[in-house]
Design an enzyme around this catalytic site. Structure first.
Site, short mmCIF file in Angstrom:
data_model
loop_
_atom_site.label_atom_id
_atom_site.label_comp_id
_atom_site.label_asym_id
_atom_site.label_seq_id
_atom_site.Cartn_x
_atom_site.Cartn_y
_atom_site.Cartn_z
N CYS A 50 0.83 -1.20 0.00
CA CYS A 50 0.00 0.00 0.00
C CYS A 50 0.87 1.25 0.00
O CYS A 50 2.11 1.17 0.06
CB CYS A 50 -0.94 0.01 1.21
SG CYS A 50 -0.02 0.05 2.78
N ASP A 83 -8.76 -17.24 -25.50
CA ASP A 83 -8.22 -18.53 -25.03
C ASP A 83 -6.83 -18.39 -24.43
O ASP A 83 -6.29 -19.34 -23.87
CB ASP A 83 -8.16 -19.54 -26.19
CG ASP A 83 -9.53 -19.85 -26.76
OD1 ASP A 83 -10.48 -19.94 -25.97
OD2 ASP A 83 -9.64 -19.99 -27.99
N ASP A 93 -11.65 -25.65 -26.85
CA ASP A 93 -12.55 -24.52 -27.06
C ASP A 93 -13.48 -24.93 -28.21
O ASP A 93 -13.07 -25.70 -29.09
CB ASP A 93 -11.73 -23.28 -27.43
CG ASP A 93 -12.62 -22.14 -27.88
OD1 ASP A 93 -13.50 -21.75 -27.11
OD2 ASP A 93 -12.42 -21.67 -29.01
#
Length: 877
Positions: free
Chosen positions: A83, A770, A569
Site C-alpha cells: 500500500c 483462449d 474450445d
C-alpha cells in the site's frame, strides 16, 4: 568561471535565498543563483574558493553542498510493499542515510529509484529488511546462444553448465551437446558477455556468439580423409601387434619386422604407427588434460589417460628391447593405444554425421529461404538481395520460385505449395488479397505481391527460431543424465585406479593391471548419456515441424506425453468457426429484426456478429451507423436511441435488463436442442424476435475425439454457449464432458478448477480469449490459423486448421519420451555391464579379459547406437 552544485536540505524560497546569501559573502564569488526545483546552485566568479570551503560555509547554514557529478541514480526492486503506507516507509528509511539524496518509490512497479552519492546497497538492504521489505537488484536480462568448441561428451556439457551457473549474474545456462551450443541468460549489469566467454575458456573450451548460417551438404573433406586414413594405419598396427597373440595361429609378417628375428624392428614399426595416430588425435590429449587440470574431467580425459598410459608403458618396453631384453616384446601395448584413438575418432565422426541428420529439420527450413528477390519498380524487374527488401515493396514471383518474404497478393493468381509450413501436400489456390508466406512455392502463375514483413519477421523466421529454441531447451528428464554426468568421469577414473591396484596386488603383473586400467577408462562412455535426450528431442521436434506441428520446448514435449485430459474450445476449434444465420423467429418482419441486430453488431469481429452481418448483406439490408454502443462482456450489446433502448444478446442478458422473454422461450428451446445458438433482439423494452445461428462441427472431430478417448484421455468441451446448445454440439462430436456458459475471462479459472481436481491437461484454442487458459494449462495447444495472442501463449502450435494434429502431437510426444527412456536405459545398461567386465570381474570365473581395443570399439558403438535409435523417430507417421 561558472560551476553547478547540488544543494540539499532546502524546503522553501527562504532557504534558497539563505544559500545564495552565504555563497555571495565568500571571496571570489560574484554570483550565486539557486534553482529550488532542481535543488541546484550555479556559482560564478573569476577565482572561485575551494569546494571544501564553500561546502563548510553552506553546512554551517544548515544545508548540504555536493558536487553535482557525485549524484548517481539507480533503480532496485522492493518486495513486500502492499500500500501507499509501505512505499512511504521505504522512502523514509532510505532518506535517513546521509549518502542518499532522494528515494522515489513506484508502488505499481514495486521498485525504488535512489539518488545517491555513495552506493551502500548492503546497509540499505539490511535497514529495509528490519522493516519487513526486501531490496533486490533489478536485472537487465540478456539471452544469447553461444557456439562451443571442444565438447566431446556429457561431462563436458555438464562441466560448462556448472562453471557458468556459479558465475554471479548468470541466471540460466543450458548446454546442448548435440548442437554444440549453450543458451545463456544473464544480467548485463552484473556480468558481461566477455566474462562468460572467458569462464568457458578457463574451463578448457572455446565459445563465441552463434551466427546463423545455412549448413552445406556434406562432402568429402579433409576431416574424412583424416579419419579414414587413421583407420587404415590402425588396421596395420593391429595386424602387426596381434600377429603373434592368436594362440596357435600366427599371422604372416615380413622377416624384417618379425618379433622373433628382429624384435626391435617389430616394436619400432608399432611405435611409429602409434605415434602418427596419437598425433592425429592430439585433441584428445590437449582437451582431456586441460579439462583434468581444471578439475572437470571428461571423455577426452579418459581416452587421454588410458591410451597415454599404454603408450608410455610400451615406450619403456621399447627401450628395454633396445638394451637387449627381448622378452619385453610381450609387454607392448602400442596397438591398444593407437587403435583405441583411431576407433574413438571414427566413432565421433559417425556420431557427428548422425547429429547432422538430427538437425535436418532446421537445415531444411533454412534452405527454404531465398537469397534474392525480384523487385518490381516502374514496370521493370530488378534483382536484389533478400536483405534489401523493405515492408511495402512490390515483388515479382514467377512459377517455380519461393516467396522471398511474407506478403499480400496484389496481382494475378497461382496455386501455392505450402507443405513446408502446414505439412499439407495439396496446393492452395491464392487470389488477390490472400496472404503469402516466405518459403512457400509458386507452382503455376506469375504474380505480384506486396511485402508485409522483412526477412527477420516472417512466419518462416519465427518458425525457425521456435524450432531452434525447442531443440536447445532441455526436457526435465534430461536432468537425470546431467546429474550423473557430473560425477561419472571421476567415478570411472576411481574405479580404474582401484581395479588396477587390486589386480596388481593379486597378480604382481603390471602389464595385466595396466590392461585393466586402460580398458575401464576407454569403455566408459558419458557420451551415450549426454546424447540420449537432446538427440531424441531434436529429431522429434524436427519431425513435428515437417508435419506442421511446432513444439516450443523439450518441457512441453515431455509434459504432453503425460496429459490425461484435453479441453477443447468450441468455436473455431471444434467447429468450422463460420456460423451462419439459419432461422429468425418473430411476430413482426424478419428483415426488421435482422436490421436491428446488424445495427448493433457492425464493427464487431465476434463469429455470431459476422453471421448476422453476412446475412444482412445477403438480403441487402440498410441500417444507420451507431456512434455509442456499450459492450456487456459475454452477454450482449446495447445502445440508447431517441425512441428507447436497443439490445442484442442472450436471454440471460434480456432478463438482466428487465425485459420479458416468455413469448419466445419455447422456440428458443427448439433451436437449442438442435445445436443452434440463439441471439435475442429487443427494442423499446420489448423482444422483437430471436435469431438462430449454427456452426458446423469440423468433419474430422468425431474421429479425433474417439482416438483420444481410446488413448484413455478425457475430452472436455469449453464454450460460452447455453447448456442445451453445448450438449447438442458435444453429443454430435462424441464428447461427454461439457463446460458451458463460460464467459471469456473465466476460461482460465475453469482450467484451474480441473487442475485442482487432479487433471494434467492440455488446452486447445484459437482465439484471443483462449490465451489465459492456454497459459494456465500444463500444455497449451494453439490452432495456427488462430490469433497471434493464442499462438504466442501456447506451448504447441498447429499450422494446419485441423485438430487431427492434436492427436498426432500427443502420439509424437509419447514416441519421443519412449525413445529417450530407451536411450537412457541402454546408456546406463551399457556402462553398468561394460565397466565391471573391463575391470576384470569375469576373469576369475571364465578367464575373460577385455582388450582395450575392443573396449574402444564398444565405446564408439554405444554413442552411435544411441543416436541411431533417436533417428528412428524420423520414420514416425
Amino acid at each position: 568561471m561558472k560551476k553547478t552544485y547540488q544543494i540539499g536540505g532546502m524546503s522553501c524560497s527562504a532557504c534558497a535565498s539563505a544559500v545564495e546569501r552565504i555563497l555571495k559573502r565568500m571571496d571570489g564569488v560574484t554570483s550565486a543563483q539557486v534553482n529550488l526545483v532542481l535543488e541546484e546552485v550555479v556559482v560564478e566568479g573569476e577565482d572561485l574558493p575551494a569546494f571544501a570551503d564553500m561546502q563548510k560555509a553552506v553546512e554551517k547554514g544548515g544545508y548540504q553542498l555536493l558536487e553535482k557529478s557525485d549524484a548517481q541514480m539507480q533503480t532496485w526492486t522492493v518486495k513486500g510493499m502492499s500500500c501507499a503506507a509501505c512505499s512511504a516507509s521505504v522512502e523514509r528509511i532510505l532518506k535517513r542515510f546521509d549518502e542518499v539524496e532522494d528515494a522515489s518509490v513506484n508502488l505499481i512497479m514495486n521498485n525504488v529509484t535512489i539518488t545517491y552519492h555513495e552506493k551502500n546497497f548492503k546497509a540499505w538492504k539490511e535497514a529495509l529488511e528490519k522493516a519487513g521489505f526486501i531490496l533486490e537488484e533489478e536485472n537487465e536480462e540478456e539471452q544469447v546462444v553461444l557456439d562451443i568448441e571442444g565438447m566431446s561428451c556429457a561431462a563436458c556439457s555438464a562441466s560448462i553448465e556448472r562453471v557458468l551457473r556459479k558465475k554471479d549474474g548468470v541466471l540460466q545456462a543450458d548446454v546442448n551437446l548435440v548442437m554444440n551450443q549453450a543458451e545463456v541468460r544473464y544480467d548485463k549489469k552484473r556480468i558481461k558477455l566477455s566474462e562468460i566467454l572467458e569462464a568457458i575458456q578457463k574451463a578448457g573450451f572455446k565459445g563465441h556468439l552463434h551466427v546463423e548460417k545455412t549448413i552445406e551438404k556434406e562432402k568429402r573433406s579433409y576431416e574424412k580423409l583424416h579419419v579414414y586414413g587413421t583407420l587404415v594405419l590402425a588396421f596395420f598396427l593391429l595386424y602387426i601387434g596381434m600377429s603373434h597373440m592368436l594362440g596357435s595361429i600366427e599371422l604372416p609378417l615380413p622377416n624384417i619386422i618379425s618379433y622373433k628375428t628382429h624384435p626391435f624392428n617389430f616394436a619400432g614399426i608399432q611405435f611409429v604407427l602409434a605415434t602418427i595416430i596419437l598425433i592425429s588425435g592430439h585433441h584428445f590429449f590437449t582437451r582431456g588434460i586441460k579439462a583434468l587440470l581444471h578439475k572437470a574431467p571428461n571423455m577426452d580425459t579418459l581416452v587421454a589417460i588410458g591410451t597415454g598410459s599404454a603408450y608410455l608403458y610400451s615406450l619403456v618396453s621399447l627401450m628395454q628391447i633396445y638394451q637387449g631384453n627381448v622378452h619385453a616384446v610381450h609387454a607392448l601395448y602400442f596397438e591398444g593405444a593407437g587403435v583405441v584413438v583411431a576407433l574413438v575418432q571414427f566413432g565421433k565422426h559417425l556420431e557427428s554425421i548422425s547429429k547432422k541428420k538430427s538437425t535436418g529439420a532446421i537445415q531444411a527450413l533454412l534452405q527454404l529461404r531465398p537469397q534474392t528477390a525480384t523487385l518490381w519498380r516502374e514496370g521493370k524487374e530488378i534483382l536484389i538481395q533478400i536483405e534489401e527488401v523493405s515492408v511495402g515493396d512490390t515483388l515479382v514471383v514467377k512459377p517455380g520460385e519461393h516467396m522471398a518474404v511474407d506478403g499480400i497478393l496484389l496481382e494475378g493468381s497461382a496455386n501455392v505449395d505450402e507443405s513446408m509450413l502446414t505439412g499439407e501436400s495439396m496446393p492452395v489456390k491464392k487470389t488477390v488479397g490472400d496472404k503469402l508466406q516466405q518459403g512457400t512455392i509458386d507452382l503455376d502463375g506469375r504474380i505480384l505481391m506486396r511485402c508485409s514483413a522483412t526477412q527477420e519477421d516472417t512466419t518462416l523466421a519465427k518458425i525457425i527460431h521456435m524450432v531452434e529454441e525447442a531443440q536447445g531447451k532441455k526436457a526435465p528428464i534430461a536432468r537425470i543424465a546431467d546429474r550423473i554426468s557430473l560425477f561419472f568421469v571421476p567415478t570411472v577414473m576411481s574405479i580404474a585406479i582401484v581395479a588396477a591396484i587390486i589386480w596388481y596386488m593379486v597378480t604382481q603383473d603390471f602389464a595385466f593391471a595396466l590392461t585393466i586400467f586402460v580398458s575401464v577408462l576407454v569403455i566408459a562412455c558419458p557420451c551415450a548419456l549426454g546424447l540420449a535426450t537432446p538427440t531424441a528431442i531434436m529429431v522429434g521436434t524436427g519431425k513435428a515441424a515437417q508435419l506442421g506441428i511446432f513444439i516450443k520446448s523439450g518441457e512441453a514435449l515431455e509434459t504432453a506425453s503425460t496429459i490425461d485430459t484435453i479441453v477443447f474450445d468450441k468455436t473455431g476449434t471444434l467447429t468450422i468457426g463460420k456460423p451462419v444465420v439459419t432461422d429468425v423467429a418473430t411476430q413482426q418482419d424478419e428483415h426488421k429484426v435482422l436490421t436491428f441486430a446488424a445495427m448493433l453488431e457492425q464493427g464487431s469481429k465476434h463469429p455470431l456478429a459476422t453471421a448476422i452481418l453476412t446475412k444482412a448483406e445477403e438480403l441487402q439490408l440498410s441500417y444507420e451507423t451507431l456512434s455509442h454502443v456499450k459492450t456487456h462482456n459475454g452477454l450482449g450489446l446495447s445502445t440508447e436511441m431517441d425512441d428507447g433502448r436497443l439490445l442484442v444478446g442472450s436471454r440471460k442478458f434480456m432478463q438482466g435488463m428487465q425485459i420479458a422473454t416468455a413469448v419466445y422461450e419455447a422456440q428458443e428451446q427448439t433451436y437449442l436442442q438442435s445445436g443452434k445458438t440463439v441471439v435475442w433482439v429487443a427494442r423499446n423494452e420489448e423482444v422483437q424476435g430471436i435469431i438462430a445461428i449454427a456452426d458446423k462441427i469440423k468433419p474430422e472431430v468425431k474421429a479425433v475425439v474417439k482416438q483420444l478417448q481410446d488413448a484413455h484421455i478425457d475430452v472436455y468441451m469449453l464454450t460460452g454457449d447455453n447448456e442445451i446448445t453445448a450438449q447438442a454440439i458435444a453429443s454430435s462430436a462424441g464428447i461427454t464432458h461439457v463446460i458451458a456458459q463460460v464467459l471469456p475471462d473465466e476460461k482460465g479459472k475453469e482450467v484451474e478448477r480441473l487442475q485442482k481436481a487432479g487433471h494434467t491437461l492440455a488446452m486447445v484454442g484459437d482465439g484471443i480469449n483462449d490465451a489465459v487458459a492456454l497459459t494456465q494449462s500444463e500444455v497449451g495447444i494453439a490452432i495456427g490459423s488462430g490469433s497471434d495472442v493464442a499462438v504466442e501463449s501456447a506451448d504447441i502450435v498447429l499450422m494446419k486448421d485441423s485438430i487431427e494434429d492434436v492427436a498426432t502431437a500427443i502420439r509424437l510426444s509419447k514416441a519421443v519420451i519412449r525413445n529417450i527412456k530407451q536411450n537412457l536405459f541402454w546408456a546406463f545398461f551399457y556402462n553398468s555391464i561394460g565397466i565391471p567386465i573391463a575391470a576384470g570381474i569375469l576373469y576369475p570365473f571364465f578367464g575373460i579379459l577385455l582388450s582395450p581395443v575392443f573396449a574402444g570399439a564398444a565405446m564408439a558403438f554405444s554413442s552411435v547406437s544411441v543416436v541411431s535409435n533417436a533417428l528412428r523417430l524420423r520414420n514416425f507417421k
